[in-house]
Design a protein around this motif. Sequence first.
Motif, PDB file in Angstrom:
ATOM      1  N   THR A 370       1.875  -4.740   8.145  1.00 25.40           N
ATOM      2  CA  THR A 370       1.441  -3.461   7.597  1.00 25.40           C
ATOM      3  C   THR A 370       1.407  -2.404   8.687  1.00 25.40           C
ATOM      4  O   THR A 370       1.166  -2.707   9.859  1.00 25.40           O
ATOM      5  CB  THR A 370       0.040  -3.577   6.957  1.00 25.40           C
ATOM      6  OG1 THR A 370      -0.363  -2.292   6.478  1.00 25.40           O
ATOM      7  CG2 THR A 370      -1.000  -4.058   7.951  1.00 25.40           C
ATOM      8  N   ALA A 372      -0.806  -0.035   8.442  1.00 20.89           N
ATOM      9  CA  ALA A 372      -2.157   0.518   8.330  1.00 20.89           C
ATOM     10  C   ALA A 372      -2.844   0.544   9.689  1.00 20.89           C
ATOM     11  O   ALA A 372      -2.681  -0.375  10.500  1.00 20.89           O
ATOM     12  CB  ALA A 372      -2.981  -0.301   7.336  1.00 20.89           C
ATOM     13  N   GLU A 399      -1.414  -5.510  -2.647  1.00 25.75           N
ATOM     14  CA  GLU A 399      -1.240  -4.186  -3.236  1.00 25.75           C
ATOM     15  C   GLU A 399      -2.596  -3.523  -3.481  1.00 25.75           C
ATOM     16  O   GLU A 399      -2.759  -2.312  -3.278  1.00 25.75           O
ATOM     17  CB  GLU A 399      -0.456  -4.293  -4.549  1.00 25.75           C
ATOM     18  CG  GLU A 399       1.015  -4.633  -4.344  1.00 25.75           C
ATOM     19  CD  GLU A 399       1.754  -4.859  -5.646  1.00 25.75           C
ATOM     20  OE1 GLU A 399       1.092  -4.936  -6.707  1.00 25.75           O
ATOM     21  OE2 GLU A 399       2.996  -4.974  -5.616  1.00 25.75           O
ATOM     22  N   ASP A 402      -3.952  -2.065  -0.257  1.00 21.48           N
ATOM     23  CA  ASP A 402      -3.347  -0.753   0.017  1.00 21.48           C
ATOM     24  C   ASP A 402      -4.026   0.329  -0.814  1.00 21.48           C
ATOM     25  O   ASP A 402      -4.319   1.429  -0.316  1.00 21.48           O
ATOM     26  CB  ASP A 402      -1.848  -0.771  -0.311  1.00 21.48           C
ATOM     27  CG  ASP A 402      -1.035  -1.530   0.726  1.00 21.48           C
ATOM     28  OD1 ASP A 402      -1.542  -1.727   1.850  1.00 21.48           O
ATOM     29  OD2 ASP A 402       0.097  -1.944   0.401  1.00 21.48           O
ATOM     30  N   SER A 406      -6.464   3.550   0.600  1.00 18.25           N
ATOM     31  CA  SER A 406      -6.044   4.947   0.416  1.00 18.25           C
ATOM     32  C   SER A 406      -6.971   5.725  -0.520  1.00 18.25           C
ATOM     33  O   SER A 406      -6.714   6.897  -0.809  1.00 18.25           O
ATOM     34  CB  SER A 406      -4.610   4.991  -0.136  1.00 18.25           C
ATOM     35  OG  SER A 406      -4.557   4.399  -1.422  1.00 18.25           O
TER      36      SER A 406
END
Length: 508
Positions: A370, A372, A399, A402, A406
């Motif tokens: 990732t 991130a 998923e 994520d 966010s």
Amino acid sequence: MGSVSETTSSPLPSADRPDIAARLRDALLGASFTADGLLELLGAPAYAALARSETVPALRATRGDTPLETLVRLFLLQQPVPHARVADVLPLDACLEAGWLTRTGGDEVAATVDVRPYGGPSGEDWFIVSDLGCAVGGAGGIGSHDEGVVLGVGGASTTLAGITVRTPVASALDLGTGSGIQALHAAQHATRVTATDLNPRALHITALTLALSGAPAADLRQGSLFEPVRDGETFDLIVSNPPFVISPRARLTYRDGGMSGDDLCRSLVQEAGERLNEGGFAQFLANWQHVEGEDWQDRLRSWVPRGCDAWIVQREVQDITQYAELWLRDAGDHRGDPAEYQARYDAWLEEFEARKVKAVGFGWITLRRTGAAEPTVTVEEWPHPVEQPLGDTVRAHFERLDYLRSHDDAALLAAHFKLAAEVVQEQVGLPGAEDPEHVVLRQHRGMRRATKVDTVGAGFAGVCDGTLSAGRILDAIAQLMGEDPVLLRDRTPAQIRLLVEQGFLDPA
């Protein structure tokens, strides 16, 4: 049935005759030598007994002379079969030429390898090749002391195949391929499959498994773990059912890692990160030590490479005596000299005590590369039944990570959610009580989780159908309960976040 020590030194069928493998495959399918065909012929009890390496029920069920009975006795039960009977079913001369069969003297022929039908996830008819007498892999009590043996499909193999994410990818890597089952699965959704193994015999058998199953050939490379992978080479998917057994010394290549303690599994996980493409998955089965004075979850968190999200699930824990006995039985040591068995057992306990190991955990490790700034590492214990295959559940887990990363609390309250499929509510309390002590939401799919929720959480989940935002639902609940809507909006996002993370709620 030939002994394992004999089979590993005996010649294997040629891996360079795909034309003969294709003809053999056609003949096997023509005789219904498939997973469904076997179940119909043998019946459920005898079919299940085969998976435990017990052959007597299948021998009793194949006393006739139909083509399918002939093939079962030849390839599954490793019985010599009259030349004339085989010639009616298979391209006999071609199979002898390529080494799938051998003459045993007189007018009989025998198989040189075990060939076992295996049903693919979409109903494919596949065939797993392994050494004679070794079709069942992993803690099956095969009684082998030969380190070159190549096992077939066991519970660990099918578990890994079931949890693997199956999205289409350009490249996949199967580390420690064994009989090739993971490479076979990967070939269905990866453009290019690379398979490695320390044992060259395993690579040969993987080539046979792929050819006989009608799958594309893989790039086969000999070597330990990531050694055969070239500098800078990366993959979209890495899978491995490695030799994870923690043993005093590496006796058996197919199961013993040859490193101290759980170092092999740790190295595998730590080195996988730099071999993954962005968004790529690495999925492993592993054993890990529970060390005195050390939190096992912290131990596993320390394995996770930088730049990767991780989901680690401990499925089982055994104390050191149970663990030693399991793998001593796997090698057949319990059937040998009692003094030697005791000495081996003692060596296992001595090794564990020296490292202050009190138990050994078994489970799944999934990494995802990732970008991130702060990757998420989830380590949990889940010994309860799950619904395989879990590949979609694993993909959805990441998923959701994520999504939650966010969305801050304000964004979460503005979002719309749906209750996941087949989630039910249970109320737990004393009989006759006016109100339940607590409310439980329970999944009937995937991980089959259960989680306690309060009245607000239960009411919120119950009306999530995607039409109203989370904030508007909470305002309505506040009005019904006579609560301050601002306070309710402040305290509820943490509960919503947990329900999303665990898959009870899906973003609409």
